[in-house]
Design an enzyme around this catalytic site. Structure first.
Site, PDB file in Angstrom:
ATOM      1  N   HIS A  68       0.822  -1.214   0.000  1.00  0.00           N
ATOM      2  CA  HIS A  68       0.000   0.000   0.000  1.00  0.00           C
ATOM      3  C   HIS A  68       0.861   1.273   0.000  1.00  0.00           C
ATOM      4  O   HIS A  68       0.347   2.363  -0.254  1.00  0.00           O
ATOM      5  CB  HIS A  68      -0.920   0.033   1.222  1.00  0.00           C
ATOM      6  CG  HIS A  68      -1.906  -1.093   1.258  1.00  0.00           C
ATOM      7  ND1 HIS A  68      -2.716  -1.394   0.197  1.00  0.00           N
ATOM      8  CD2 HIS A  68      -2.208  -2.008   2.225  1.00  0.00           C
ATOM      9  CE1 HIS A  68      -3.484  -2.445   0.506  1.00  0.00           C
ATOM     10  NE2 HIS A  68      -3.182  -2.833   1.723  1.00  0.00           N
ATOM     11  N   HIS A  87      -6.251  -7.164  -0.239  1.00  0.00           N
ATOM     12  CA  HIS A  87      -6.437  -5.731  -0.487  1.00  0.00           C
ATOM     13  C   HIS A  87      -5.749  -5.322  -1.787  1.00  0.00           C
ATOM     14  O   HIS A  87      -4.774  -5.952  -2.211  1.00  0.00           O
ATOM     15  CB  HIS A  87      -5.883  -4.920   0.690  1.00  0.00           C
ATOM     16  CG  HIS A  87      -6.497  -5.287   2.002  1.00  0.00           C
ATOM     17  ND1 HIS A  87      -5.857  -6.114   2.914  1.00  0.00           N
ATOM     18  CD2 HIS A  87      -7.702  -4.998   2.522  1.00  0.00           C
ATOM     19  CE1 HIS A  87      -6.657  -6.290   3.966  1.00  0.00           C
ATOM     20  NE2 HIS A  87      -7.779  -5.636   3.749  1.00  0.00           N
ATOM     21  N   ASP A 112      -4.386 -12.887   3.916  1.00  0.00           N
ATOM     22  CA  ASP A 112      -5.631 -12.273   4.388  1.00  0.00           C
ATOM     23  C   ASP A 112      -6.784 -12.515   3.409  1.00  0.00           C
ATOM     24  O   ASP A 112      -7.910 -12.094   3.652  1.00  0.00           O
ATOM     25  CB  ASP A 112      -5.459 -10.774   4.681  1.00  0.00           C
ATOM     26  CG  ASP A 112      -4.737 -10.024   3.596  1.00  0.00           C
ATOM     27  OD1 ASP A 112      -4.458 -10.606   2.534  1.00  0.00           O
ATOM     28  OD2 ASP A 112      -4.455  -8.825   3.807  1.00  0.00           O
ATOM     29  N   ASP A 125      -2.798 -10.599  -2.238  1.00  0.00           N
ATOM     30  CA  ASP A 125      -3.262 -10.096  -0.934  1.00  0.00           C
ATOM     31  C   ASP A 125      -4.713  -9.638  -1.104  1.00  0.00           C
ATOM     32  O   ASP A 125      -5.107  -9.174  -2.184  1.00  0.00           O
ATOM     33  CB  ASP A 125      -2.365  -8.924  -0.514  1.00  0.00           C
ATOM     34  CG  ASP A 125      -2.728  -8.350   0.852  1.00  0.00           C
ATOM     35  OD1 ASP A 125      -2.002  -8.634   1.814  1.00  0.00           O
ATOM     36  OD2 ASP A 125      -3.739  -7.615   0.935  1.00  0.00           O
TER      37      ASP A 125
HETATM   38 ZN   LIG Z   1      -3.965  -7.103   2.846  1.00  0.00          ZN
END
Ligand SMILES: [Zn+2]
Length: 397
Positions: free
Chosen positions: A166, A204, A294, A202
């Protein structure tokens, strides 16, 4: 892998292995440094750092050292151990960080570290010990990439924290300070590679990595993620299908936002229908496989319901693409994954897949969620139609 007669040592829940461990040069090289355990994002209501005053027990921040302790121990003592070699990672130098991040942002982090505990954005805490860990995570990932670039081995895994995908060129976001994978990709480009593909599973959106390479056609960034949208000013791009890069990079950022509960079958469908054809068109010289557990069925931070079988399958698909285009070269970079024990199991399964082992080495201890893959398959087909119309490289996949 050559068939053999010896098996890896048995472990609780281990199943029969099908071959002998490889010679040292063919092992998957794990890069690690325990100094990364020093980052402590504190306690609160989940990842907020807040204490409302009426709870007796607050959560350990989900991105904590324990999750990674288990990843280290399952790889050292689980049935995959004979297939791995271990290498010590070293801290990055500040100047190496400028290849991906702005000098102003790095200075901001240095000042924040000097000031003591600092909240940089929602859920993202730079505490005493954090900056040293972040430099180790970046440097360890660069060491793993150098292992491949220098021809010492084809498979390397950077077992790092704090995570990085991120982190954008000039801002922190989502537990991330430095973009470990982005720095490694830039090192590959600076070392003469001209086509690198990043596949991020991932749960996200890998927005920081996408941002760093949004204007170039040298790097194809692909992210499969839960459809979570933007979560505030630190996360301006939402991970939507129509964020496809700009300028020279138009068509070289591919987002695959998947519905909640996509599961093993939904992810495999998305890999087969979207990721594999895109990689086949791009023909990268090197694959960077950005992993987060995740997206598992039990993660407190995700809703995608992958199990060990799904991770194993994705790992195998990545390996087959690397064999087809990249002489088998894959750098794997660790991101999220917050269930303290199941994340370690899912990591084990992912690496089994990348090693292309025929039979599972380890049984799944807890998977049982049913899947609703039909909805996911519809969404994947819609994304494919969208790519056919808007991404020149993919108009006929
Ligand atoms: Zn994540």
């Amino acid at each position: 892998m050559d068939p053999g007669t010896s098996s890896p040592p048995s472990a609780a829940g281990a199943t029969q292995a099908e071959g002998s461990p490889p010679q040292s040069g063919d092992k998957l090289a794990v890069f690690w440094n325990e100094g990364m355990l020093a980052h402590d994002a504190g306690r609160g209501v989940f990842d907020s750092g807040r204490d409302p005053g009426f709870l007796d027990v607050l959560d350990q921040h989900p991105e904590n050292a324990d999750r990674v302790r288990n990843m280290v121990s399952i790889l050292r003592r689980g049935p995959i151990a004979p297939f791995l070699s271990w290498h010590s990672g070293s801290p990055a130098h500040a100047t190496e960080l400028h290849s991906f991040h702005s000098a102003e942002y790095i200075e901001e982090l240095v000042q924040a570290n000097a000031a003591g505990a600092t909240k940089l954005c929602e859920g993202t805490f730079l505490n005493p010990g954090s900056w040293g860990a972040a430099l180790l995570a970046a440097g360890t990932t660069l060491d793993a990439m150098r292992h491949i670039l220098d021809g010492q081995g084809n498979l390397a895994y950077a077992l790092v924290r704090p995570p990085g995908h991120h982190a954008q060129p000039d801002r922190a976001d989502g537990y991330c300070f430095l973009n470990n994978a982005g720095l490694a990709v830039q090192l590959a480009l600076d070392s003469g590679r001209t086509k690198v593909a990043v596949v991020d599973i991932d749960v996200h959106y890998g927005n920081g990595t996408a941002e760093g390479f949004y204007h170039t056609d040298n790097v194809l960034t692909i992210s499969l993620h839960m459809w979570h949208g933007s979560w505030g000013p630190s996360h301006p791009r939402s991970g939507a299908v129509d964020e496809i890069g700009e300028g020279k990079g138009l068509g070289y950022n591919l987002n695959i936002p998947l519905p909640n509960g996509s599961g093993d079958a939904g992810y495999e469908y998305a890999m087969d229908r979207l990721v594999v054809p895109a990689i086949d068109k791009f023909q990268p010289q090197l694959l960077v496989f950005v992993i987060g557990q995740d997206s598992s069925a039990f993660d407190p931070n995700g809703r995608q319901c992958l199990t060990m079988d799904g991770y194993r399958k994705i790992g195998k698909i990545m390996r087959s693409m690397a064999n087809r285009h990249c002489n088998g070269q894959i750098l794997i970079v660790q991101e999220g994954g917050y269930h303290i024990s199941y994340s370690a199991y899912c990591l084990h399964a992912t690496l089994e897949g990348v090693l292309d082992l025929q039979a599972p080495l380890l049984d799944d201890p807890i998977a049982y969620y049913p899947e609703d893959e039909k909805y996911t398959m519809k969404v994947v087909d819609m994304i494919k139609n969208c790519w056919n119309e808007s991404v020149p490289l993919l108009k006929d996949i």
